[in-house]
Design an enzyme around this catalytic site. Structure first.
Site, PDB file in Angstrom:
ATOM      1  N   CYS A 197      52.412  32.133  33.165  1.00  0.00           N
ATOM      2  CA  CYS A 197      51.237  32.744  33.788  1.00  0.00           C
ATOM      3  C   CYS A 197      51.175  34.234  33.454  1.00  0.00           C
ATOM      4  CB  CYS A 197      51.295  32.519  35.295  1.00  0.00           C
ATOM      5  SG  CYS A 197      49.928  33.283  36.180  1.00  0.00           S
TER       6      CYS A 197
ATOM      7  N   CYS B  42      49.985  36.484  36.252  1.00  0.00           N
ATOM      8  CA  CYS B  42      50.995  36.711  37.288  1.00  0.00           C
ATOM      9  C   CYS B  42      52.061  37.702  36.819  1.00  0.00           C
ATOM     10  CB  CYS B  42      51.709  35.411  37.645  1.00  0.00           C
ATOM     11  SG  CYS B  42      50.615  34.032  37.960  1.00  0.00           S
ATOM     12  N   ASP B  43      52.546  37.530  35.613  1.00  0.00           N
ATOM     13  CA  ASP B  43      53.762  38.232  35.195  1.00  0.00           C
ATOM     14  C   ASP B  43      53.545  39.264  34.093  1.00  0.00           C
ATOM     15  OD1 ASP B  43      55.244  36.758  37.011  1.00  0.00           O
ATOM     16  OD2 ASP B  43      55.531  35.109  35.612  1.00  0.00           O
TER      17      ASP B  43
HETATM   18  C1  LIG Z   1      56.599  31.112  37.802  1.00  0.00           C
HETATM   19  C2  LIG Z   1      55.258  31.313  38.449  1.00  0.00           C
HETATM   20  C3  LIG Z   1      54.907  32.559  38.885  1.00  0.00           C
HETATM   21  C4  LIG Z   1      53.668  32.756  39.501  1.00  0.00           C
HETATM   22  N1  LIG Z   1      53.349  34.013  39.948  1.00  0.00           N
HETATM   23  C5  LIG Z   1      52.177  34.192  40.602  1.00  0.00           C
HETATM   24  C6  LIG Z   1      51.840  35.473  41.123  1.00  0.00           C
HETATM   25  O1  LIG Z   1      52.593  36.452  40.977  1.00  0.00           O
HETATM   26  N2  LIG Z   1      50.655  35.590  41.777  1.00  0.00           N
HETATM   27  C7  LIG Z   1      49.789  34.539  41.928  1.00  0.00           C
HETATM   28  O2  LIG Z   1      48.739  34.697  42.558  1.00  0.00           O
HETATM   29  N3  LIG Z   1      50.090  33.316  41.437  1.00  0.00           N
HETATM   30  C8  LIG Z   1      51.256  33.118  40.779  1.00  0.00           C
HETATM   31  N4  LIG Z   1      51.552  31.891  40.258  1.00  0.00           N
HETATM   32  C9  LIG Z   1      50.564  30.805  40.411  1.00  0.00           C
HETATM   33  C10 LIG Z   1      50.640  30.244  41.828  1.00  0.00           C
HETATM   34  O3  LIG Z   1      51.970  29.907  42.097  1.00  0.00           O
HETATM   35  C11 LIG Z   1      49.751  29.014  41.940  1.00  0.00           C
HETATM   36  O4  LIG Z   1      48.422  29.335  41.595  1.00  0.00           O
HETATM   37  C12 LIG Z   1      49.773  28.496  43.382  1.00  0.00           C
HETATM   38  O5  LIG Z   1      51.088  28.221  43.804  1.00  0.00           O
HETATM   39  C13 LIG Z   1      48.938  27.243  43.522  1.00  0.00           C
HETATM   40  O6  LIG Z   1      49.030  26.815  44.836  1.00  0.00           O
HETATM   41  P1  LIG Z   1      48.766  25.317  45.268  1.00  0.00           P
HETATM   42  O7  LIG Z   1      48.923  25.311  46.743  1.00  0.00           O
HETATM   43  O8  LIG Z   1      47.492  24.847  44.693  1.00  0.00           O
HETATM   44  O9  LIG Z   1      49.888  24.436  44.570  1.00  0.00           O
HETATM   45  P2  LIG Z   1      51.462  24.567  44.397  1.00  0.00           P
HETATM   46  O10 LIG Z   1      51.978  25.904  44.720  1.00  0.00           O
HETATM   47  O11 LIG Z   1      51.723  24.019  43.042  1.00  0.00           O
HETATM   48  O12 LIG Z   1      52.029  23.546  45.486  1.00  0.00           O
HETATM   49  C14 LIG Z   1      51.856  22.171  45.322  1.00  0.00           C
HETATM   50  C15 LIG Z   1      52.531  21.472  46.486  1.00  0.00           C
HETATM   51  O13 LIG Z   1      52.218  20.080  46.431  1.00  0.00           O
HETATM   52  C16 LIG Z   1      53.377  19.325  46.696  1.00  0.00           C
HETATM   53  N5  LIG Z   1      53.187  17.987  46.124  1.00  0.00           N
HETATM   54  C17 LIG Z   1      52.955  17.641  44.825  1.00  0.00           C
HETATM   55  N6  LIG Z   1      52.825  16.298  44.721  1.00  0.00           N
HETATM   56  C18 LIG Z   1      52.974  15.790  45.976  1.00  0.00           C
HETATM   57  C19 LIG Z   1      52.947  14.488  46.538  1.00  0.00           C
HETATM   58  N7  LIG Z   1      52.741  13.419  45.775  1.00  0.00           N
HETATM   59  N8  LIG Z   1      53.160  14.338  47.867  1.00  0.00           N
HETATM   60  C20 LIG Z   1      53.342  15.427  48.665  1.00  0.00           C
HETATM   61  N9  LIG Z   1      53.359  16.695  48.186  1.00  0.00           N
HETATM   62  C21 LIG Z   1      53.188  16.870  46.872  1.00  0.00           C
HETATM   63  C22 LIG Z   1      54.500  20.151  46.097  1.00  0.00           C
HETATM   64  O14 LIG Z   1      55.763  19.789  46.660  1.00  0.00           O
HETATM   65  C23 LIG Z   1      54.055  21.555  46.506  1.00  0.00           C
HETATM   66  O15 LIG Z   1      54.492  21.819  47.811  1.00  0.00           O
HETATM   67  C24 LIG Z   1      52.767  31.660  39.648  1.00  0.00           C
HETATM   68  C25 LIG Z   1      53.130  30.398  39.191  1.00  0.00           C
HETATM   69  C26 LIG Z   1      54.367  30.216  38.591  1.00  0.00           C
HETATM   70  C27 LIG Z   1      54.760  28.835  38.111  1.00  0.00           C
END
Ligand SMILES: Cc1cc2nc3c(=O)[nH]c(=O)nc-3n(C[C@H](O)[C@H](O)[C@H](O)COP(=O)(O)OP(=O)(O)OC[C@H]3O[C@@H](n4cnc5c(N)ncnc54)[C@H](O)[C@@H]3O)c2cc1C
Length: 314
Positions: A137, A140-141
């Site tokens: 990302c 992000c980084d």
């Molecule tokens: C290394 C890294 C660094 C990042 N740094 C930043 C940053 O600095 N700033 C920023 O804004 N964004 C950052 N991001 C992006 C950010 O993390 C994502 O945009 C954000 O986490 C998305 O949120 P979400 O809730 O949609 O999904 P996610 O954070 O992906 O969470 C998904 C959830 O769904 C659950 N899940 C999946 N499948 C199932 C299932 N079948 N049953 C039950 N639960 C399930 C998982 O366990 C998890 O809890 C970064 C991403 C990465 C990988």
């Protein structure tokens, strides 16, 4: 009420899921939330998060997600360990299967917030340097690489966007492209090729990363499998993957519409799917922004939509 019946089932525990939980529980809807294999979501795999509003000093991803989780618990969200392994969305109430049939949850509405997983090359060194030079990302980084050298892997529109973004921050950006052409749109290709900070390494593939305590370079192979195959090293501080994401939707078994990359399709600007009372929030329905703050925002919208849906139904 039966402890496995709920007005709102939230699947996923990243910024989208926890924010949906805060809103739904404060609206007195007593949501059940299933956390999946990664409670806290993607941000638990990173160190500094500097762009989430409200944390002027920045904080680590795990710290931030612990805080949001605490906030959901404060309003009595029923947060459960477990995985949704199947769900029947063909009729209401919806029934979700937990842990391959261990038990099921019946829900009037469902918020899907299961995120999307970045694709990696599968090199052992990627895992070793995760968060220490390896990222998927640039938004992000990228900031951590001001004035440094980085590489972007990929040849599509996203890779071009990431390379251009990084070119505004870093001193030098290599694009490691497997083919002898970019798959991106003409406009993006031109922007990349005309940017003097970006050097495209055509027909290069990454073999491994190296460095003491962080990425210092990459071993590359050129013209792999051809007569003139050769090996070169580049010196870099950051290695950005831009070869796509896989939205986590396998448990849905095709019951909701997806786009050609597998992201859930929602009605323009809302978290509503075509199935009444089923909403999608966060990265699982967002091929474009994929940020914690946008995920949290859509989690909020999904909870408000669920609340309104239930209200109009009564
Ligand atoms: C290394 C890294 C660094 C990042 N740094 C930043 C940053 O600095 N700033 C920023 O804004 N964004 C950052 N991001 C992006 C950010 O993390 C994502 O945009 C954000 O986490 C998305 O949120 P979400 O809730 O949609 O999904 P996610 O954070 O992906 O969470 C998904 C959830 O769904 C659950 N899940 C999946 N499948 C199932 C299932 N079948 N049953 C039950 N639960 C399930 C998982 O366990 C998890 O809890 C970064 C991403 C990465 C990988």
């Amino acid at each position: 009420m039966d402890s496995n019946k709920t007005k709102v089932l939230i699947i996923g525990a990243g910024p989208a899921g926890y924010t949906a939980a805060i809103y739904a529980s404060r609206a007195n809807l007593s949501p059940i939330q299933i956390e999946g294999l990664q409670p806290g979501g993607q941000l638990t795999t990173t160190t500094e998060v500097e762009n989430f509003p409200g944390n002027p000093e920045g904080m680590t991803g795990p710290e931030m997600m612990d805080g949001i989780r605490e906030q959901a618990l404060r309003f009595d969200t029923d947060i459960r360990t477990g995985l949704v392994t199947g769900i029947d969305l063909s009729k209401r109430p919806y029934v979700a299967e937990i842990n391959d049939g261990e038990y099921s949850i019946t829900a009037d509405t469902v918020i899907i917030a299961t995120g999307a997983s970045a694709k990696y090359l599968g090199l052992p060194s990627e895992g070793e340097y995760m968060g220490m030079g390896v990222s998927a990302c640039a938004t992000c980084d990228g900031f951590f690489y001001r004035g440094k050298k980085v590489a972007v892997v990929g040849g599509g529109d996203t890779a071009c966007e990431e390379a251009l973004y990084l070119a505004g921050i870093a001193e030098k950006v290599y694009m490691i492209v497997r083919r002898d052409e970019l798959r991106a749109s003409k406009v993006m290709q031109e922007r990349v090729l005309n940017n003097e900070k970006i050097e495209v390494l055509w027909k290069h593939q990454t073999e491994e990363l190296f460095g003491e305590g962080g990425v210092e370079g990459a071993h590359l192979v050129v013209n792999k499998g051809e007569e003139d195959e050769k090996h070169v090293d580049i010196s870099i501080d950051g290695f950005f993957l831009a070869i796509g994401h896989t939205p986590n939707t396998s448990f849905l078994k095709g019951q909701l519409e997806t786009d050609d990359k597998g992201y859930l399709v929602t009605e323009n600007g809302t978290p509503r799917t075509k199935v009444p009372g089923v909403f999608a929030a966060g990265d699982v329905a967002d091929p474009v922004y994929r940020q914690a703050v946008t995920a949290a925002g859509s989690g909020c919208k999904a909870a408000l939509e669920a609340e309104r849906f239930l209200l109009h139904e009564d």
